[in-house]
Design an enzyme around this catalytic site. Structure first.
Site, PDB file in Angstrom:
ATOM      1  CG  HIS A   1       3.880 -54.877  31.229  1.00  0.00           C
ATOM      2  ND1 HIS A   1       4.247 -53.958  30.349  1.00  0.00           N
ATOM      3  CD2 HIS A   1       5.115 -55.153  31.900  1.00  0.00           C
ATOM      4  CE1 HIS A   1       5.626 -53.416  30.871  1.00  0.00           C
ATOM      5  NE2 HIS A   1       6.056 -54.366  31.600  1.00  0.00           N
TER       6      HIS A   1
ATOM      7  CE  LYS B   1       9.581 -54.697  29.224  1.00  0.00           C
ATOM      8  NZ  LYS B   1       9.761 -53.404  29.746  1.00  0.00           N
TER       9      LYS B   1
ATOM     10  CD  GLU C   1       6.673 -52.255  27.845  1.00  0.00           C
ATOM     11  OE1 GLU C   1       6.620 -53.551  27.520  1.00  0.00           O
ATOM     12  OE2 GLU C   1       7.627 -51.803  28.353  1.00  0.00           O
TER      13      GLU C   1
ATOM     14  CB  SER D   1      15.517 -49.732  35.556  1.00  0.00           C
ATOM     15  OG  SER D   1      15.269 -49.173  34.454  1.00  0.00           O
TER      16      SER D   1
ATOM     17  CG  ASN E   1       7.962 -58.744  30.437  1.00  0.00           C
ATOM     18  OD1 ASN E   1       8.051 -59.267  29.137  1.00  0.00           O
ATOM     19  ND2 ASN E   1       7.671 -57.471  30.469  1.00  0.00           N
TER      20      ASN E   1
ATOM     21  CD  GLU F   1       6.833 -54.695  35.705  1.00  0.00           C
ATOM     22  OE1 GLU F   1       7.954 -54.839  35.808  1.00  0.00           O
ATOM     23  OE2 GLU F   1       5.816 -54.304  34.802  1.00  0.00           O
TER      24      GLU F   1
ATOM     25  N   GLY G   1      12.469 -49.756  31.497  1.00  0.00           N
ATOM     26  CA  GLY G   1      13.230 -49.356  30.557  1.00  0.00           C
ATOM     27  C   GLY G   1      14.189 -48.024  30.505  1.00  0.00           C
TER      28      GLY G   1
HETATM   29  P1  PGA Z   1      12.903 -53.316  32.549  1.00  0.00           P
HETATM   30  O1  PGA Z   1      11.236 -53.792  32.479  1.00  0.00           O
HETATM   31  O2  PGA Z   1      13.370 -54.242  33.690  1.00  0.00           O
HETATM   32  O3  PGA Z   1      13.420 -53.250  31.203  1.00  0.00           O
HETATM   33  O4  PGA Z   1      12.876 -51.712  33.179  1.00  0.00           O
HETATM   34  C1  PGA Z   1      10.680 -54.223  33.418  1.00  0.00           C
HETATM   35  C2  PGA Z   1       9.311 -54.556  32.843  1.00  0.00           C
HETATM   36  O5  PGA Z   1       8.740 -53.788  31.972  1.00  0.00           O
HETATM   37  O6  PGA Z   1       8.759 -55.745  33.217  1.00  0.00           O
END
Ligand code: PGA
Length: 250
Positions: A95, A11, A97, A211, A9, A166, A172
């Site tokens: 997601h 982003k 976010e 992460s 992803n 997640e 992140g």
């Molecule tokens: P990350 O993000 O690996 O940077 O923690 C995962 C995601 O949001 O899909």
């Protein structure tokens, strides 16, 4: 036997130049058998990615799509029919976010349904916040997020969908759920599906995200109910992403 999936992803990252560089790395990557690999660029770069990955078995997905299947007066949105036309086979739905930006269960159920109607496979993202985990509510929250989609669309909708667990606190942040913490939630997700349809549960691809990096991927992917990962930050580096893909192939 379930296949493993490793999905990147991206982003809201990238420029035409950095995407071209990343594509070069992806094209040169030796991919292990038995692993489905996908990338989710910003929609602006979808055409560039699809062109750049011609002939390579890496699927392209979108990070979001509209609540309705067909084109229409929805300024700023991209319909799943348009994504399918461009060659996208997957889309992230719900997601965390986007949930934080105000996406509701009702909206993401519409997005999930519209995507499937266009032959674009939804990757439903679910996960608890730190406060919810600390309050002992992880399984309740995740169960509700999954349950609302099952209730609206039926468990059979998951024959052609992927689920990504997640935990919000791990996205992140550099904090990863331990393999056992992730496994416990994945087992609960599979049990929730199994309560409605054992076969759907057995075949469902359940990804872990939060992460994931080359250093922790193998341990996570080694758990019985973890069928791969949804990778954010680490997917922006072809070497790191390649190492994660290899970990899924072992
Ligand atoms: P990350 O993000 O690996 O940077 O923690 C995962 C995601 O949001 O899909």
């Amino acid at each position: 036997m379930r296949r493993t999936m490793v999905a990147g992803n991206w982003k809201m990252h990238g420029t035409r130049a950095s995407v071209a560089e990343l594509l070069q790395g992806l094209r040169n990557m030796a991919l292990p058998g038995g692993v489905d690999v996908a990338v989710f660029p910003p929609s602006l770069f979808i055409n560039q990615v699809i062109d750049g990955l011609q002939g390579k078995s890496i699927a392209t997905g979108a990070q979001n799509s509209a609540v309705q299947a067909e084109q229409g007066a929805l300024t700023g949105e991209v319909s799943p029919a348009q994504l399918a036309d461009a060659g996208c086979s997957l889309v992230l739905v719900g997601h965390s976010e986007r949930r934080l930006m105000g996406e509701t269960d009702e909206m993401l159920i519409s997005k999930f349904k519209a995507a499937q109607a266009c032959g674009v496979k939804p990757v439903l993202c679910i996960g608890e916040t730190l406060a919810e985990r600390e309050a002992g509510k992880t399984l309740e929250v995740v169960g509700h997020q999954l349950g609302s989609v099952i209730e609206a669309l039926g468990v059979e909708a998951f024959v052609n969908a992927v689920i990504a667990y997640e935990p919000v606190w791990a996205i992140g942040t550099g904090l990863t759920a331990t393999p056992q913490q992730a496994q416990d939630v994945h087992a609960a997700i599979r049990a929730q599906l199994a309560a409605k349809n054992a076969e759907v549960a057995l075949n469902a691809q359940l990804l872990y995200g939060g992460s994931v990096k080359a250093a922790n991927a193998a341990e996570l992917f080694g758990m019985p109910d973890i069928d791969g990962g949804l990778i954010g930050g680490a997917s922006l580096n072809a070497d790191e992403f390649g190492a994660i893909i290899r970990a899924a192939g072992n």
